[in-house]
Motif scaffolding. Structure first.
Motif, PDB file in Angstrom:
ATOM      1  N   ILE A 182      25.075  44.682  -7.320  1.00  0.00           N
ATOM      2  CA  ILE A 182      25.351  46.090  -7.609  1.00  0.00           C
ATOM      3  C   ILE A 182      24.795  46.968  -6.491  1.00  0.00           C
ATOM      4  N   ARG A 183      23.624  46.625  -5.959  1.00  0.00           N
ATOM      5  CA  ARG A 183      23.066  47.378  -4.816  1.00  0.00           C
ATOM      6  C   ARG A 183      24.000  47.307  -3.606  1.00  0.00           C
ATOM      7  N   LYS A 184      24.561  46.121  -3.343  1.00  0.00           N
ATOM      8  CA  LYS A 184      25.512  45.965  -2.217  1.00  0.00           C
ATOM      9  C   LYS A 184      26.751  46.811  -2.452  1.00  0.00           C
ATOM     10  N   LEU A 185      27.236  46.848  -3.689  1.00  0.00           N
ATOM     11  CA  LEU A 185      28.406  47.662  -4.018  1.00  0.00           C
ATOM     12  C   LEU A 185      28.112  49.136  -3.757  1.00  0.00           C
ATOM     13  N   ILE A 186      26.962  49.614  -4.217  1.00  0.00           N
ATOM     14  CA  ILE A 186      26.580  51.009  -4.011  1.00  0.00           C
ATOM     15  C   ILE A 186      26.497  51.336  -2.529  1.00  0.00           C
ATOM     16  N   ALA A 187      25.906  50.424  -1.753  1.00  0.00           N
ATOM     17  CA  ALA A 187      25.754  50.646  -0.304  1.00  0.00           C
ATOM     18  C   ALA A 187      27.112  50.691   0.399  1.00  0.00           C
TER      19      ALA A 187
END
Length: 68
Positions: A61-66
């Protein structure tokens, strides 16, 4: 926006939010849009934690947000 843990898993309502329970969205999309995005690869694939438990890795999810 809510603070994400360093590691762990998130359920779909924690990601897209649930106004009835006062959970703010991390990714403000509908459930149908979320599942369509998972199906076509726009959103990360889930992890099955049990027969009726599906979750996503916080790291994904962090990668998606980034990437947004």
């Amino acid at each position: 926006m809510q603070t994400l843990p360093v590691t762990g898993f998130l359920r779909v309502k924690q990601i897209i939010g649930d106004p009835k329970k006062g959970i703010p969205p991390i990714i403000p999309v509908s459930a149908a849009t979320w599942w369509d995005g998972v199906k076509d690869g726009r959103f990360p694939k889930p992890v099955k934690l049990g027969p009726s438990t599906t979750a996503w890795r916080v790291e994904d999810i962090r990668k998606l947000i980034a990437s947004i």
